[in-house]
Design a protein around this motif. Sequence first.
Motif, PDB file in Angstrom:
ATOM      1  N   THR A 150       1.190  -1.215  -0.043  1.00 15.17           N
ATOM      2  CA  THR A 150       0.522  -0.099  -0.403  1.00 15.17           C
ATOM      3  C   THR A 150       0.270   1.471  -0.156  1.00 15.17           C
ATOM      4  N   THR A 187      -0.788   6.783  -8.631  1.00 15.90           N
ATOM      5  CA  THR A 187      -0.701   5.881  -9.270  1.00 15.90           C
ATOM      6  C   THR A 187       0.410   5.316  -9.478  1.00 15.90           C
ATOM      7  N   HIS A 227      -0.755   0.221 -10.505  1.00 19.15           N
ATOM      8  CA  HIS A 227      -1.235   0.499  -9.277  1.00 19.15           C
ATOM      9  C   HIS A 227      -1.232   1.881  -8.523  1.00 19.15           C
ATOM     10  N   CYS A 260      -3.838   3.567  -5.942  1.00 21.21           N
ATOM     11  CA  CYS A 260      -3.554   3.697  -4.121  1.00 21.21           C
ATOM     12  C   CYS A 260      -4.114   5.022  -3.761  1.00 21.21           C
ATOM     13  N   THR A 277      -7.814   3.363   2.827  1.00 16.19           N
ATOM     14  CA  THR A 277      -6.827   2.874   1.961  1.00 16.19           C
ATOM     15  C   THR A 277      -8.016   2.344   1.361  1.00 16.19           C
ATOM     16  N   LEU A 332      -6.413   0.091  -1.570  1.00 14.93           N
ATOM     17  CA  LEU A 332      -5.261  -0.630  -2.613  1.00 14.93           C
ATOM     18  C   LEU A 332      -5.548  -1.055  -4.036  1.00 14.93           C
TER      19      LEU A 332
END
Lengths: 174, 380
Positions: free
Chosen positions: B148, B235, B246, B248, B267, B269
């Motif tokens: 994360t 990102t 990926h 978050c 959060t 993810l």
Amino acid sequence: MGSADRLVSSRWGCNLRSERARGRSLRIYVLGVVAIALLLASGAPRAEDHPDFLVVVNTANPVRSLTTEDVSRLFLKKVTAWASGQQVLPVDQSENSSVRAAFTRQVLRRKIAAVKAYWQQRIFSGRDLPPPVRTSDAEVIRYVEANPGAIGYLSNGTALGEKTKVLELLGTVR
Amino acid sequence: MPRTSLALSLVLAILTLAPAAIAGSDTGDVEIHGYGGWSYGRSNADANRYLASSEDGDARYVNLAIALASCPSDRVRISTQVWWEAEPGEEESATVDCAFAEWRVSDALRLRMGQVKHPYGIYTEVFDVGTIRPFFWLPQSVYGPSGTVAESYRGVGLTGSVFAAGIWRFEYDLYGGEMSLEAQDIAAVFATEEDSSGTADAEAPGEGDIRDLVGGRLTITVPGPEVRIGLSAYTGREKGSACERHSCLGAHVEYLSDTWSLRSEYTLLKESAKLTAAAAYVEVARRLGSSWQIAGRVDHSDTRLEDVDASAAPSLLDHLDITAGLNYWFHPDFVVKLSSSRVDGNRFAWPEDEDIRAAIAGDGIRRQTRLVSLGVQFAF
């Protein structure tokens, strides 16, 4: 609960437990957030009438008065420049001094331990460094006289230097 | 010379040669600060590895960081930090946590370049500084090996703060570059089973690089009580992949007073189309007098894998940790922490490889782990 009970192999058993766990944690999370809101709604700090210190700057500094909130921002480096653009150079006193305890309580409105935690957060996040420390009123006066952008505090009744002036503190000193 | 020895030698040389300026900086001085800790952890489940503990007790976890900072001019600041860690079952490691320079244009605009502490949520910039938090270990749902958050990014960033209406304080960070995340490739555990190789490898947390990274954080300090509310997001693309994104997104709230500390984060993810993980925690602590402190925390995460059948070991995707703690502060820079945790799920209380293989074969996994942790943390 025996250890055999903790060994879960059933897909459905796992899913049920997982759903219960999610529901439980969501409830606790919501309760926690409500608790935060209730705590925030409570209590204002007590006020005191007379400060036990003098806030001083260099005589070259045109500023004559500041609110306690302004002074707090300068010492915590939330504001780092005077209106003239000159860098603010706060100077602290020794942690063990009574004048620092009074200044911290009445202007920063925290205990010294909380202010130390604030600076640890700033230091280790690479965002800022705490003000330099001087161990006596006389040393603070020397620092302020040597740096036109400096701001310090002295024990009430300290004799000022030629290039040091006292700022009027506006607003309630707590 | 091994890397660890080299890093420690470097730190010792710096400590010996640098001007003594620990008590506070003037322009041009080098300030030396540091923090560290030691912990003893005892769990009820040797099969589940969780926070440097074992069934017989484990006292091998030690860490130390040395931070150097200097302001060569009123507009330039240099910050560096070296980190050393000894962890049960792992090789000792020494790394550079950060090394960057900052150019201050104004309070509202500062330019940062180098390897910079990652501005995300509450704790990323002070990952292991134990004297500013109530528990020895951070909540694993956000700060564990979940992929994360990272401790730092490598690149360029802007940061600054402004006051609005004289009382609201807005702080922002914008950054771009790349970073390394600590994460377990949890999908691979189940994917291996699908490949029928029969060797499901529950790999220890490894590092995954994120490139083409862009991110930011906005924090608002509310007038009155010191309440901070923030949003964070980033990102990027996983290195070695053309399209694996990926990303978050998170929100946090923090209230600190002399007596209370309350923190909470959420959060979300998302790793392309293969994994989604939601995590949240609430952490409350109260000082009792000048030395004692009690604390409690609920930490939860829920991971979902796309197109992967995880039914053989679904607990590998779940985490619920309820922890209570009692601390004694000898000084603001020195604290002893005792805590007890009850963990349900194996997302971070990670089983041994053979247990995962057995679980996938249908034998199940021990979901629950209990942990008692005693730790010391200090800073200077």
